[in-house]
Structures are given as structure tokens and as C-alpha cells.
Scaffold this motif. Structure first.
Motif, PDB file in Angstrom:
ATOM      1  N   GLU A 155       0.831  -1.205   0.000  1.00  0.00           N
ATOM      2  CA  GLU A 155       0.000   0.000   0.000  1.00  0.00           C
ATOM      3  C   GLU A 155       0.868   1.259   0.000  1.00  0.00           C
ATOM      4  O   GLU A 155       1.782   1.376   0.808  1.00  0.00           O
ATOM      5  CB  GLU A 155      -0.817  -0.004   1.304  1.00  0.00           C
ATOM      6  N   GLY A 156       0.582   2.184  -0.901  1.00  0.00           N
ATOM      7  CA  GLY A 156       1.269   3.471  -0.895  1.00  0.00           C
ATOM      8  C   GLY A 156       2.725   3.422  -1.342  1.00  0.00           C
ATOM      9  O   GLY A 156       3.473   4.380  -1.164  1.00  0.00           O
ATOM     10  N   ALA A 157       3.153   2.321  -1.959  1.00  0.00           N
ATOM     11  CA  ALA A 157       4.553   2.197  -2.376  1.00  0.00           C
ATOM     12  C   ALA A 157       4.860   3.088  -3.582  1.00  0.00           C
ATOM     13  O   ALA A 157       6.021   3.370  -3.867  1.00  0.00           O
ATOM     14  CB  ALA A 157       4.882   0.739  -2.695  1.00  0.00           C
ATOM     15  N   GLY A 158       3.808   3.506  -4.278  1.00  0.00           N
ATOM     16  CA  GLY A 158       4.006   4.369  -5.452  1.00  0.00           C
ATOM     17  C   GLY A 158       3.733   3.665  -6.780  1.00  0.00           C
ATOM     18  O   GLY A 158       4.152   4.158  -7.831  1.00  0.00           O
ATOM     19  N   LYS A 159       3.012   2.551  -6.737  1.00  0.00           N
ATOM     20  CA  LYS A 159       2.724   1.799  -7.966  1.00  0.00           C
ATOM     21  C   LYS A 159       1.976   2.652  -8.988  1.00  0.00           C
ATOM     22  O   LYS A 159       2.384   2.750 -10.145  1.00  0.00           O
ATOM     23  CB  LYS A 159       1.878   0.543  -7.646  1.00  0.00           C
ATOM     24  N   SER A 160       0.861   3.245  -8.554  1.00  0.00           N
ATOM     25  CA  SER A 160       0.034   4.005  -9.502  1.00  0.00           C
ATOM     26  C   SER A 160       0.808   5.192 -10.070  1.00  0.00           C
ATOM     27  O   SER A 160       0.713   5.496 -11.267  1.00  0.00           O
ATOM     28  CB  SER A 160      -1.247   4.476  -8.818  1.00  0.00           C
ATOM     29  N   THR A 161       1.603   5.843  -9.216  1.00  0.00           N
ATOM     30  CA  THR A 161       2.431   6.970  -9.654  1.00  0.00           C
ATOM     31  C   THR A 161       3.405   6.516 -10.739  1.00  0.00           C
ATOM     32  O   THR A 161       3.553   7.171 -11.775  1.00  0.00           O
ATOM     33  CB  THR A 161       3.225   7.527  -8.447  1.00  0.00           C
ATOM     34  N   ARG A 171       2.060   7.350   3.440  1.00  0.00           N
ATOM     35  CA  ARG A 171       1.830   7.936   2.118  1.00  0.00           C
ATOM     36  C   ARG A 171       0.378   7.752   1.695  1.00  0.00           C
ATOM     37  O   ARG A 171      -0.270   8.686   1.227  1.00  0.00           O
ATOM     38  CB  ARG A 171       2.714   7.264   1.070  1.00  0.00           C
ATOM     39  N   ARG A 202      -2.747  10.628   1.060  1.00  0.00           N
ATOM     40  CA  ARG A 202      -3.437  10.773  -0.220  1.00  0.00           C
ATOM     41  C   ARG A 202      -4.901  11.159  -0.013  1.00  0.00           C
ATOM     42  O   ARG A 202      -5.591  11.531  -0.939  1.00  0.00           O
ATOM     43  CB  ARG A 202      -3.319   9.440  -0.948  1.00  0.00           C
ATOM     44  N   GLU A 226      -6.065  -1.388   3.501  1.00  0.00           N
ATOM     45  CA  GLU A 226      -5.242  -0.357   4.121  1.00  0.00           C
ATOM     46  C   GLU A 226      -5.405  -0.353   5.638  1.00  0.00           C
ATOM     47  O   GLU A 226      -4.528   0.056   6.379  1.00  0.00           O
ATOM     48  CB  GLU A 226      -5.589   1.028   3.556  1.00  0.00           C
ATOM     49  N   ALA A 275      12.989   6.108  -2.494  1.00  0.00           N
ATOM     50  CA  ALA A 275      13.599   7.242  -3.193  1.00  0.00           C
ATOM     51  C   ALA A 275      12.518   8.223  -3.669  1.00  0.00           C
ATOM     52  O   ALA A 275      11.324   7.991  -3.469  1.00  0.00           O
ATOM     53  CB  ALA A 275      14.407   6.715  -4.375  1.00  0.00           C
ATOM     54  N   SER A 276      12.960   9.304  -4.308  1.00  0.00           N
ATOM     55  CA  SER A 276      11.992  10.286  -4.814  1.00  0.00           C
ATOM     56  C   SER A 276      11.273   9.698  -6.031  1.00  0.00           C
ATOM     57  O   SER A 276      11.770   8.766  -6.669  1.00  0.00           O
ATOM     58  CB  SER A 276      12.711  11.566  -5.222  1.00  0.00           C
ATOM     59  N   GLU A 277      10.108  10.256  -6.365  1.00  0.00           N
ATOM     60  CA  GLU A 277       9.344   9.776  -7.525  1.00  0.00           C
ATOM     61  C   GLU A 277      10.205   9.748  -8.778  1.00  0.00           C
ATOM     62  O   GLU A 277      10.161   8.791  -9.552  1.00  0.00           O
ATOM     63  CB  GLU A 277       8.135  10.689  -7.770  1.00  0.00           C
ATOM     64  N   ILE A 306      12.993   7.017  -8.700  1.00  0.00           N
ATOM     65  CA  ILE A 306      12.394   5.696  -8.936  1.00  0.00           C
ATOM     66  C   ILE A 306      12.074   5.539 -10.427  1.00  0.00           C
ATOM     67  O   ILE A 306      12.355   4.501 -11.034  1.00  0.00           O
ATOM     68  CB  ILE A 306      11.118   5.516  -8.091  1.00  0.00           C
TER      69      ILE A 306
END
Ligand code: ATP
Ligand code: MG
Length: 209
Positions: free
Chosen positions: A9-15, A142, A146, A155, A187-189, A192
Motif C-alpha cells: 500500500e502506498g509504495a508508489g505503484k500508480s504513480t 503515504r 493521499r 489499508e 527514493a523520490s518519484e 524511482i
């Protein structure tokens, strides 16, 4: 190319799905983005049964079967046709999530799920999986940042559950080093994204920038 994104959850997959899709588009390469559970009208209907807060408390095996049924619909009506048209498919979560959430953490059984996978989907497997690995405390923070979501089933399960998820995903990466690539999601978006571009370019011999 069929590329899946996995992680907690919130790892940044969708981003990162969005950023990689933009890189494909910049390069003029046809790409579709999709997600699981869901991704096709039938699978989205099943998603609503499973992930919406306040829904039925499914037995873990029933839950796994619902996800498998959703994935069958998603593969047949969206993923396979897109790949046949020559489009790259970027999918936000796929079978590894079922394997880790239901198979490992909820103990439905990995072996049984793997057998079911081959029975239902044959050899339709992602060519590459990007595992966004993050300390679950950071990921949950994170996800909370959101904003409110109607989909709180997973979650809200707490840090201990998410720590077991992380362990499960890392086990998978270890078991399938040729397919699953570990990405440091702390790391930052942009960092990554650059890391993912390098991995995808190397894997497929392309030159995304
Ligand atoms: N590298 C990063 N550093 C800091 N914040 C990030 C980073 N990547 C994403 N975020 C932010 O963290 C939140 C979660 O990101 P995102 O929705 O991409 O995660 P996710 O893995 O898709 O989560 P979920 O499993 O809940 O769908 C968003 O608010 C996003 O803007
Ligand atoms: Mg997401």
C-alpha cells in the motif's frame, strides 16, 4: 510488452505506472495502463464486491477465487486483445498480489493458487514485474496522506499485516529473479522513475527517456 507493478500500500505503484506510460507515449510506443483488481467492466464489478469498505467479510479462499475470476475477465477482454494489437500493457498489481495477500499472508496456499493460475490463464504471464519495495510504515503514511478512500479493506489491516506482505513480495522476487525486479521505493518519484526506465530499457532493448 506486458509489465506489472507490485508492492504494498502506498509504495508508489500508480504513480510509477503513470510515469512509465508517459515515457512510452513520448517515445511514440502504443501503451495502455490498467489495474487489478478490475481493469475491465466485469472485473471492476467484482472489485466492488471485494475491496469496498463495509462489504462482505469473504472467506480468504472465496476472496482469492473472486480475484482469479476478475483476472480471467481482465485478461480475456482487455490485456490479451491489447497485446495482440501490439500495445504495451502496464498493469497496476496482478497475480503476484493474489499470491502474496491471499496465498501467503491469508494462507490460502501458494501451490493451489499457482495450479489454478495455469488452469485458468495458461502461459499468459507478465514478461517483467517491477516490485516497489518500501517500509510499510512509510507506505501507509503515504496512502493516508493521499486522502480518504472508500476502499479501506486492506489499508486498515495494520502494520503487522503489511510487514508480512512485504516479506512475501521479497520472497517472490527471490524466487523469480528473471521476472521480478526489485525497486527501492523510498527514493523520490523521479529517482524511482529513472531506475525503472533503466530496467525496462535493459530488459526490452529499447531507449525510453
Ligand atoms: N517516491 C515517492 N515519494 C513520496 N511520495 C510518493 C512517492 N511516490 C508516490 N508518492 C505519494 O504517495 C501516495 C501513494 O502513491 P501511489 O498512489 O502511487 O501508491 P500505490 O502504490 O499506488 O498505493 P495503493 O496500493 O494504495 O494503490 C500518493 O499520494 C503519491 O503522491
Ligand atoms: Mg495505487
Amino acid at each position: 510488452m506486458f509489465i506489472t507493478f507490485e508492492g504494498g500500500e502506498g509504495a508508489g505503484k500508480s504513480t510509477q505506472v503513470r510515469k512509465l506510460a508517459e515515457a512510452f507515449a513520448r517515445a511514440g510506443l502504443p501503451v495502455v495502463t490498467t489495474r487489478e483488481p478490475g481493469g475491465s467492466p466485469g472485473a471492476e464489478a467484482i472489485r466492488r464486491l471485494v475491496v469496498e469498505a463495509g462489504g462482505v467479510a469473504w472467506h480468504p479462499t472465496t476472496e482469492a477465487l473472486l480475484f482469479m475470476a476478475a483476472r480471467y475477465d481482465h485478461l480475456e477482454t482487455l490485456i490479451k486483445p491489447a497485446l495482440a494489437r501490439g500495445q504495451t500493457v502496464l498493469c497496476d498489481r496482478f497475480f503476484d498480489s493474489t499470491l502474496v495477500y491471499q496465498g501467503m499472508v491469508k494462507q490460502v496456499g501458494e501451490e493451489w493458487l499457482a495450479r489454478l493460475y495455469h488452469l485458468l490463464y495458461g502461459n499468459a504471464e507478465p514478461e517483467m514485474t517491477l516490485l516497489l519495495d518500501l517500509d510499510p510504515a512509510l507506505g501507509l503514511a503515504r496512502a493516508a496522506g493521499r486522502g480518504a478512500s472508500a476502499e479501506t479493506r486492506f489499508e486498515s489491516l495494520g502494520l503487522e499485516f503489511h510487514t508480512r506482505l512485504r516479506k512475501g513480495f521479497l520472497q517472490l522476487a527471490h524466487a523469480h529473479p528473471e521476472r521480478v525486479h526489485l525497486v527501492d521505493a523510498a527514493a523520490s518519484e523521479d529517482a524511482i522513475h529513472q531506475n525503472i526506465l533503466a530496467l525496462v530499457n535493459q530488459r526490452f532493448g529499447i531507449h525510453l527517456t
